[in-house]
Every structure is written in structure tokens, then in C-alpha cells.
Design a protein around this motif. Structure first.
Motif, PDB file in Angstrom:
ATOM      1  N   UNK A  48       0.842  -1.206   0.000  1.00 45.25           N
ATOM      2  CA  UNK A  48       0.000   0.000   0.000  1.00 45.25           C
ATOM      3  C   UNK A  48       0.873   1.249   0.000  1.00 45.25           C
ATOM      4  N   UNK A  49       0.450   2.246  -0.756  1.00 46.54           N
ATOM      5  CA  UNK A  49       1.221   3.484  -0.876  1.00 46.54           C
ATOM      6  C   UNK A  49       1.170   4.321   0.397  1.00 46.54           C
ATOM      7  N   UNK A  50       0.044   4.291   1.101  1.00 46.49           N
ATOM      8  CA  UNK A  50      -0.103   5.069   2.330  1.00 46.49           C
ATOM      9  C   UNK A  50      -1.201   4.442   3.178  1.00 46.49           C
ATOM     10  N   UNK A  51      -1.508   5.062   4.297  1.00 41.80           N
ATOM     11  CA  UNK A  51      -2.462   4.424   5.200  1.00 41.80           C
ATOM     12  C   UNK A  51      -3.908   4.534   4.720  1.00 41.80           C
ATOM     13  N   UNK A  52      -4.190   5.401   3.760  1.00 45.05           N
ATOM     14  CA  UNK A  52      -5.537   5.464   3.178  1.00 45.05           C
ATOM     15  C   UNK A  52      -5.797   4.274   2.267  1.00 45.05           C
ATOM     16  N   UNK A  53      -4.777   3.923   1.493  1.00 46.55           N
ATOM     17  CA  UNK A  53      -4.968   2.928   0.439  1.00 46.55           C
ATOM     18  C   UNK A  53      -5.305   1.538   0.960  1.00 46.55           C
ATOM     19  N   UNK A  54      -5.000   1.265   2.215  1.00 48.03           N
ATOM     20  CA  UNK A  54      -5.334  -0.041   2.776  1.00 48.03           C
ATOM     21  C   UNK A  54      -6.855  -0.243   2.793  1.00 48.03           C
ATOM     22  N   UNK A  55      -7.607   0.844   2.829  1.00 49.22           N
ATOM     23  CA  UNK A  55      -9.075   0.762   2.795  1.00 49.22           C
ATOM     24  C   UNK A  55      -9.623   0.668   1.379  1.00 49.22           C
ATOM     25  N   UNK A  56      -8.799   0.931   0.386  1.00 48.03           N
ATOM     26  CA  UNK A  56      -9.274   0.986  -0.991  1.00 48.03           C
ATOM     27  C   UNK A  56      -8.633  -0.089  -1.870  1.00 48.03           C
ATOM     28  N   UNK A  57      -8.085  -1.103  -1.239  1.00 49.92           N
ATOM     29  CA  UNK A  57      -7.519  -2.207  -2.004  1.00 49.92           C
ATOM     30  C   UNK A  57      -8.601  -2.872  -2.840  1.00 49.92           C
ATOM     31  N   UNK A  58      -8.255  -3.259  -4.031  1.00 48.73           N
ATOM     32  CA  UNK A  58      -9.220  -3.916  -4.910  1.00 48.73           C
ATOM     33  C   UNK A  58     -10.007  -2.967  -5.791  1.00 48.73           C
ATOM     34  N   UNK A  59      -9.758  -1.665  -5.663  1.00 43.10           N
ATOM     35  CA  UNK A  59     -10.510  -0.692  -6.456  1.00 43.10           C
ATOM     36  C   UNK A  59     -10.319  -0.918  -7.950  1.00 43.10           C
ATOM     37  N   UNK A  60      -9.085  -1.107  -8.383  1.00 46.57           N
ATOM     38  CA  UNK A  60      -8.853  -1.288  -9.818  1.00 46.57           C
ATOM     39  C   UNK A  60      -9.453  -2.604 -10.300  1.00 46.57           C
ATOM     40  N   UNK A  61      -9.451  -3.635  -9.465  1.00 47.90           N
ATOM     41  CA  UNK A  61     -10.065  -4.902  -9.845  1.00 47.90           C
ATOM     42  C   UNK A  61     -11.578  -4.746  -9.999  1.00 47.90           C
ATOM     43  N   UNK A  62     -12.210  -3.994  -9.080  1.00 49.62           N
ATOM     44  CA  UNK A  62     -13.652  -3.744  -9.202  1.00 49.62           C
ATOM     45  C   UNK A  62     -13.961  -2.952 -10.464  1.00 49.62           C
ATOM     46  N   UNK A  63     -13.155  -1.951 -10.749  1.00 49.56           N
ATOM     47  CA  UNK A  63     -13.365  -1.154 -11.958  1.00 49.56           C
ATOM     48  C   UNK A  63     -13.220  -2.025 -13.203  1.00 49.56           C
ATOM     49  N   UNK A  64     -12.207  -2.873 -13.215  1.00 49.38           N
ATOM     50  CA  UNK A  64     -12.025  -3.775 -14.355  1.00 49.38           C
ATOM     51  C   UNK A  64     -13.219  -4.716 -14.505  1.00 49.38           C
ATOM     52  N   UNK A  65     -13.701  -5.256 -13.401  1.00 50.38           N
ATOM     53  CA  UNK A  65     -14.857  -6.151 -13.449  1.00 50.38           C
ATOM     54  C   UNK A  65     -16.074  -5.408 -13.997  1.00 50.38           C
ATOM     55  N   UNK A  66     -16.275  -4.195 -13.530  1.00 53.35           N
ATOM     56  CA  UNK A  66     -17.400  -3.378 -13.978  1.00 53.35           C
ATOM     57  C   UNK A  66     -17.327  -3.134 -15.479  1.00 53.35           C
ATOM     58  N   UNK A  67     -16.189  -2.646 -15.949  1.00 49.85           N
ATOM     59  CA  UNK A  67     -16.071  -2.297 -17.370  1.00 49.85           C
ATOM     60  C   UNK A  67     -16.023  -3.542 -18.256  1.00 49.85           C
ATOM     61  N   UNK A  68     -15.357  -4.598 -17.824  1.00 54.48           N
ATOM     62  CA  UNK A  68     -15.298  -5.817 -18.634  1.00 54.48           C
ATOM     63  C   UNK A  68     -16.667  -6.469 -18.765  1.00 54.48           C
ATOM     64  N   UNK A  69     -17.453  -6.447 -17.694  1.00 54.38           N
ATOM     65  CA  UNK A  69     -18.786  -7.034 -17.757  1.00 54.38           C
ATOM     66  C   UNK A  69     -19.670  -6.255 -18.722  1.00 54.38           C
ATOM     67  N   UNK A  70     -19.575  -4.933 -18.697  1.00 47.69           N
ATOM     68  CA  UNK A  70     -20.346  -4.130 -19.655  1.00 47.69           C
ATOM     69  C   UNK A  70     -19.847  -4.388 -21.073  1.00 47.69           C
ATOM     70  N   UNK A  71     -18.548  -4.404 -21.269  1.00 48.97           N
ATOM     71  CA  UNK A  71     -17.980  -4.626 -22.600  1.00 48.97           C
ATOM     72  C   UNK A  71     -18.385  -5.988 -23.165  1.00 48.97           C
ATOM     73  N   UNK A  72     -18.490  -6.992 -22.280  1.00 44.73           N
ATOM     74  CA  UNK A  72     -18.805  -8.350 -22.718  1.00 44.73           C
ATOM     75  C   UNK A  72     -20.302  -8.656 -22.762  1.00 44.73           C
ATOM     76  N   UNK A  73     -21.141  -7.695 -22.416  1.00 45.09           N
ATOM     77  CA  UNK A  73     -22.594  -7.911 -22.442  1.00 45.09           C
ATOM     78  C   UNK A  73     -23.034  -8.181 -23.881  1.00 45.09           C
TER      79      UNK A  73
END
Length: 191
Positions: A48-73
């Protein structure tokens, strides 16, 4: 615990959430999180880059899941249908994690800096979703409106899920919130 113990990232996330709940975000240091997790500060900063980011782990994975699911609809899927499918897919990531999500949200709500970070995350999701819809051929402003509505549906459903007793899961609330949006946008019945 030694450095070789598995799942350092998960231990760090749990330690941070525990300490933020006990002491507050502002009063907790990275050194304390690392010590509670049984790792060094250096190990913390590998994850983690700083103490905030420990709460936001997985954000890029969620974004990828969101966009890939729409793209693959399916090509025939309406923009809101494709978006709803993606929201329900990311809702599935939270199955069985209501307590952790509640604790995380309480920490975020107690700190203006973290609330701002959460808003930025949601805005980033909306931007990525709108771009994915445009790539599917949805023109603006429809792509942007659909993306923003989708994120609003997710936020309302997420809040309802956190505030509800055990039973229904996040995808159920996403589905209900989508239906409520459809109900308020449907023409009145004549009858």
C-alpha cells in the motif's frame, strides 16, 4: 508472525480496519498497522502506498470487473441492462462481507479525507463505465447518464445493504434499486 507467514496483504487490511475502528484513522500509524499484522513497515509499503490505500484495495479490480462485464454484455443488451449486469457482478464480490463493509464504511464516514477518496473512486468508476458504454456505441449524453445512474444505483443499494439486517445480499439491493429507478422513469399507467 514471521515475514514468511502467508497473506500479508489480508493481515494488513484486517489490522488497519481493527485499529481504525479502535483508535480512529487519524490516530493510527502505519507502524502500528504493520506491528499488529506481524510485518515490517517496509512490507506494508510493498502492498500500500499510504495508510488510506489499505481501505481501498481492490478498487482497480472492481473497476475492471465493472467495465469488462459491460464490454462483454450481449450486443442486444440495452445500456442500462448491461450496466445493471455489471453492478450485480461487482455486488457478488461483497457476498458474505457485510460486517467488514460496515466497519470500513464507518471509518470512511468518520474522516473527511476518506470520504473524498471514496467519492473520487465512484467518479472514476462512472467515467470508466461511460467510456465503456461509448465503446459499445452508446452516444453521449446517454452513455454518461447511464453510467452516472448506474453508480447512483450502486451507492443507494450499498447503503441499504449496510443498514439492513442479515438476509438479502448486495446484488438483491442492486436489483431492487434498479427496479425502483425504472418505476420512477416509466410512463404512468392509464387505466
Amino acid at each position: 508472525m514471521g515475514r514468511w507467514e502467508p497473506n500479508a496483504r489480508g493481515r494488513l487490511e484486517k489490522a488497519a480496519l481493527d485499529l481504525y475502528g479502535e483508535r480512529g484513522f487519524e490516530k493510527t500509524t502505519v507502524a502500528e498497522i504493520a506491528a499488529r499484522a506481524g510485518v515490517t513497515e517496509r512490507t506494508y509499503f510493498r502492498h500500500f502506498a499510504d495508510k488510506r490505500e489499505v481501505l481501498f484495495g481492490g478498487t482497480s479490480e472492481l473497476q475492471d470487473m465493472l467495465t469488462n462485464t459491460v464490454a462483454d454484455a450481449p450486443a442486444a443488451a440495452l445500456p442500462l441492462e448491461a450496466t445493471a449486469g455489471a453492478l450485480e457482478a461487482i455486488g457478488g464480490v461483497f457476498l458474505g462481507n457485510r460486517d467488514r463493509a460496515r466497519r470500513r464504511q464507518a471509518v470512511i464516514q468518520a474522516n473527511p479525507e476518506l470520504r473524498e477518496r471514496e467519492l473520487i473512486k465512484m467518479a472514476t468508476f462512472a467515467t470508466a463505465l461511460a467510456e465503456t458504454l461509448r465503446n459499445r456505441g452508446v452516444p453521449d449524453p446517454a452513455a454518461t447518464l447511464t453510467a452516472e445512474a448506474g453508480i447512483a444505483i450502486f451507492k443507494v443499494a450499498f447503503t441499504r445493504w449496510l443498514e439492513s439486517p442479515a438476509g438479502k445480499e448486495l446484488p438483491d439491493y442492486i436489483h431492487e434499486s434498479l427496479n425502483e429507478l425504472k418505476a420512477v422513469t416509466a410512463p404512468p399507467s392509464t387505466g
